[in-house]
Design an enzyme around this catalytic site. Structure first.
Site, PDB file in Angstrom:
ATOM      1  N   GLY A 104      36.535  36.084  40.354  1.00  0.00           N
ATOM      2  CA  GLY A 104      35.625  37.228  40.277  1.00  0.00           C
ATOM      3  C   GLY A 104      36.425  38.523  40.370  1.00  0.00           C
ATOM      4  N   GLY A 138      35.417  42.369  39.230  1.00  0.00           N
ATOM      5  CA  GLY A 138      34.333  43.096  39.890  1.00  0.00           C
ATOM      6  C   GLY A 138      34.808  44.281  40.726  1.00  0.00           C
ATOM      7  N   ASP A 159      38.148  35.417  36.009  1.00  0.00           N
ATOM      8  CA  ASP A 159      36.763  35.887  35.906  1.00  0.00           C
ATOM      9  C   ASP A 159      36.169  35.265  34.641  1.00  0.00           C
ATOM     10  OD1 ASP A 159      35.388  38.703  37.364  1.00  0.00           O
ATOM     11  OD2 ASP A 159      34.335  37.721  35.731  1.00  0.00           O
ATOM     12  N   ASP A 171      34.917  29.914  34.989  1.00  0.00           N
ATOM     13  CA  ASP A 171      33.571  29.897  35.558  1.00  0.00           C
ATOM     14  C   ASP A 171      33.677  29.095  36.845  1.00  0.00           C
ATOM     15  OD1 ASP A 171      30.990  29.413  36.331  1.00  0.00           O
ATOM     16  OD2 ASP A 171      30.267  28.909  34.326  1.00  0.00           O
ATOM     17  N   TYR A 224      19.958  36.575  48.230  1.00  0.00           N
ATOM     18  CA  TYR A 224      21.370  36.905  48.463  1.00  0.00           C
ATOM     19  C   TYR A 224      21.717  36.727  49.951  1.00  0.00           C
ATOM     20  CZ  TYR A 224      25.451  40.085  48.768  1.00  0.00           C
ATOM     21  OH  TYR A 224      26.679  40.660  49.003  1.00  0.00           O
TER      22      TYR A 224
HETATM   23  P1  NAD Z   1      30.780  42.358  41.460  1.00  0.00           P
HETATM   24  O1  NAD Z   1      29.451  41.979  40.946  1.00  0.00           O
HETATM   25  O2  NAD Z   1      31.298  43.715  41.190  1.00  0.00           O
HETATM   26  O3  NAD Z   1      31.869  41.313  40.924  1.00  0.00           O
HETATM   27  C1  NAD Z   1      31.639  39.935  40.863  1.00  0.00           C
HETATM   28  C2  NAD Z   1      32.517  39.366  39.767  1.00  0.00           C
HETATM   29  O4  NAD Z   1      32.260  37.968  39.703  1.00  0.00           O
HETATM   30  C3  NAD Z   1      32.199  39.958  38.378  1.00  0.00           C
HETATM   31  O5  NAD Z   1      33.371  40.442  37.773  1.00  0.00           O
HETATM   32  C4  NAD Z   1      31.631  38.775  37.604  1.00  0.00           C
HETATM   33  O6  NAD Z   1      31.987  38.764  36.235  1.00  0.00           O
HETATM   34  C5  NAD Z   1      32.265  37.590  38.331  1.00  0.00           C
HETATM   35  N1  NAD Z   1      31.491  36.357  38.160  1.00  0.00           N
HETATM   36  C6  NAD Z   1      30.141  36.219  38.119  1.00  0.00           C
HETATM   37  N2  NAD Z   1      29.827  34.927  37.900  1.00  0.00           N
HETATM   38  C7  NAD Z   1      30.993  34.251  37.832  1.00  0.00           C
HETATM   39  C8  NAD Z   1      31.313  32.891  37.621  1.00  0.00           C
HETATM   40  N3  NAD Z   1      30.369  31.964  37.416  1.00  0.00           N
HETATM   41  N4  NAD Z   1      32.614  32.522  37.627  1.00  0.00           N
HETATM   42  C9  NAD Z   1      33.587  33.454  37.794  1.00  0.00           C
HETATM   43  N5  NAD Z   1      33.348  34.764  37.979  1.00  0.00           N
HETATM   44  C10 NAD Z   1      32.057  35.158  37.987  1.00  0.00           C
HETATM   45  O7  NAD Z   1      30.777  42.049  43.028  1.00  0.00           O
HETATM   46  P2  NAD Z   1      31.669  42.729  44.163  1.00  0.00           P
HETATM   47  O8  NAD Z   1      30.957  43.932  44.618  1.00  0.00           O
HETATM   48  O9  NAD Z   1      33.076  42.825  43.746  1.00  0.00           O
HETATM   49  O10 NAD Z   1      31.487  41.642  45.318  1.00  0.00           O
HETATM   50  C11 NAD Z   1      32.389  40.590  45.509  1.00  0.00           C
HETATM   51  C12 NAD Z   1      31.948  39.785  46.717  1.00  0.00           C
HETATM   52  O11 NAD Z   1      31.841  40.651  47.853  1.00  0.00           O
HETATM   53  C13 NAD Z   1      30.579  39.118  46.581  1.00  0.00           C
HETATM   54  O12 NAD Z   1      30.588  37.890  47.243  1.00  0.00           O
HETATM   55  C14 NAD Z   1      29.660  40.068  47.301  1.00  0.00           C
HETATM   56  O13 NAD Z   1      28.538  39.406  47.801  1.00  0.00           O
HETATM   57  C15 NAD Z   1      30.545  40.551  48.414  1.00  0.00           C
HETATM   58  N6  NAD Z   1      30.092  41.848  48.949  1.00  0.00           N
HETATM   59  C16 NAD Z   1      30.197  42.983  48.214  1.00  0.00           C
HETATM   60  C17 NAD Z   1      29.750  44.182  48.741  1.00  0.00           C
HETATM   61  C18 NAD Z   1      29.843  45.467  47.969  1.00  0.00           C
HETATM   62  O14 NAD Z   1      29.344  46.518  48.429  1.00  0.00           O
HETATM   63  N7  NAD Z   1      30.476  45.486  46.808  1.00  0.00           N
HETATM   64  C19 NAD Z   1      29.190  44.219  50.021  1.00  0.00           C
HETATM   65  C20 NAD Z   1      29.055  43.014  50.727  1.00  0.00           C
HETATM   66  C21 NAD Z   1      29.548  41.846  50.191  1.00  0.00           C
HETATM   67  N1  SER Z   2      26.596  46.075  48.715  1.00  0.00           N
HETATM   68  C1  SER Z   2      25.941  44.808  48.787  1.00  0.00           C
HETATM   69  C2  SER Z   2      24.612  44.846  48.129  1.00  0.00           C
HETATM   70  O1  SER Z   2      24.017  45.905  48.133  1.00  0.00           O
HETATM   71  C3  SER Z   2      25.788  44.390  50.231  1.00  0.00           C
HETATM   72  O2  SER Z   2      26.105  43.062  50.323  1.00  0.00           O
HETATM   73  O3  SER Z   2      24.171  43.847  47.645  1.00  0.00           O
END
Ligand code: NAD
Ligand code: SER
Length: 318
Positions: free
Chosen positions: A12, A15, A38, A54, A144
């Site tokens: 991932g 992201g 990704d 995936d 979630y």
């Molecule tokens: P994001 O949505 O920006 O990135 C997720 C990435 O995963 C994307 O690039 C997507 O293409 C990829 N993806 C989706 N399905 C996939 C699959 N089947 N196989 C491989 N890749 C796949 O998310 P993020 O903000 O970077 O978050 C990453 C992690 O951190 C997540 O677990 C999220 O729950 C956690 N998180 C994020 C935040 C935040 O504010 N960004 C806060 C709390 C927790």
């Molecule tokens: N930034 C995340 C969301 O809003 C928190 O896990 O989903």
């Protein structure tokens, strides 16, 4: 921790967190040792080996781990809170099966260490909202949040039953300028900067007094790397750690932005994300992380706004 010849896989990596994490890990280990994966290519990280993956395909994951002799995995692929509510069955499948695929390979000793992020979404409307403790009522109201709470339990189980070295943080909303957010309820706190610089106005999908825990991405990446490089005996919490940076409402961040862009205007049009935000804490108590492995944030609201505007000014064209 010795970083020589340690191969790391980020799943991932395209992201919001993945791009910044890949940059920081590459600076520590060398780009060739950080394998990025990704569903889609990642043009902004040309120096790292890329594998299309995936995470639901366990055989493909295994092949990549063998091919690159991966020792550590950072699993970031997930559906976040807002997109998860739009597609609950798939959110559950992706968020849970992806985690099992990685934890099982760690159980079978194909990898040594796993990072998997949890979220403030594990908390719910019955949780104390102010200074939410590490151990408290957890009745999440989003798919979630349910998946993150279940995932925390499984991480703890794999650690206790199989000795899997899995580590986790309950991230608050993350705010950075190097990558775009993907489907969260806290995303407004990134969008607001782009709109302020481009149009001097922003229509917010949360109401003005919705206070949520937030963190600058630099702090979040540093916390992640500090946690992952701490000696195993210091990591006594194997569900996930509360982690606090700062808390603010849309009204408060808008007022801070106005100090730099005096004609900036914010309006409010709450949508389906408002009840999600209302079910989450306003602030987080994180003394466990501070005591066990020495966590301390750097950014306050003033510094965060200054840093975002400074770095985005050249990237955002009017
Ligand atoms: P994001 O949505 O920006 O990135 C997720 C990435 O995963 C994307 O690039 C997507 O293409 C990829 N993806 C989706 N399905 C996939 C699959 N089947 N196989 C491989 N890749 C796949 O998310 P993020 O903000 O970077 O978050 C990453 C992690 O951190 C997540 O677990 C999220 O729950 C956690 N998180 C994020 C935040 C935040 O504010 N960004 C806060 C709390 C927790
Ligand atoms: N930034 C995340 C969301 O809003 C928190 O896990 O989903």
């Amino acid at each position: 921790m010795d970083t020589t010849n340690q191969k790391v896989l980020i799943i991932g990596a395209a992201g919001q967190i993945g791009i910044e994490l890949a940059l920081s890990l590459s600076a520590m280990y060398g780009s060739q040792n950080i394998i990025i994966s990704d569903l889609k290519p990642i043009p902004s990280l040309p120096e790292n080996p890329f594998e299309k993956l995936d995470i639901l395909d366990k055989n493909a994951l295994f092949d990549i781990i063998k091919k690159h002799q991966i020792k550590q995995v950072y699993l970031l692929a997930a559906l976040l809170s807002a997109t998860g509510e739009q597609n609950p069955a798939f959110a559950w499948k992706l968020n849970m099966d992806g985690l099992f695929n990685v934890l099982d390979l760690a159980k079978e000793k194909h990898i040594n260490k796993v990072y998997w992020p949890s979220s403030i979404a594990v908390f719910g409307p019955t949780t104390p909202r102010i200074n939410t403790p590490q151990h408290t009522i957890m009745e999440p109201s989003t798919v979630y949040g349910i998946s993150k709470q279940a995932g925390e339990g499984w991480c703890n189980w794999y650690f206790n039953k199989h000795g899997v070295d899995v580590r986790s943080l309950r991230y608050p909303g993350l705010i950075g300028w190097k990558s775009a957010p993907g489907g969260g309820t806290t995303d407004y706190a990134v969008h607001i900067f782009y709109e302020a610089l481009k149009n001097s106005k922003y229509e917010c999908f949360l109401s003005e007094n919705t206070t949520l825990p937030m963190m600058h991405m630099e702090d979040a990446i540093r916390a992640t790397l500090e946690l992952m490089h701490a000696p195993a005996e210091k990591i006594k919490t194997r569900t996930s750690y509360n982690l606090s940076g700062l808390s603010f409402s849309p009204k408060e961040i808008a007022a801070e932005i106005k100090k730099h862009i005096p004609d900036f205007q914010i309006t409010y049009k709450p949508d389906f994300r408002q009840p999600i935000a209302d079910s989450w804490p306003a602030s987080i108590e994180d003394s466990t992380a501070r005591t066990e492995w020495g966590w301390k944030e750097h950014y306050d609201l003033n510094l965060l706004v200054e840093n975002m505007l400074k770095n985005l000014t050249n990237l955002v064209s009017k």
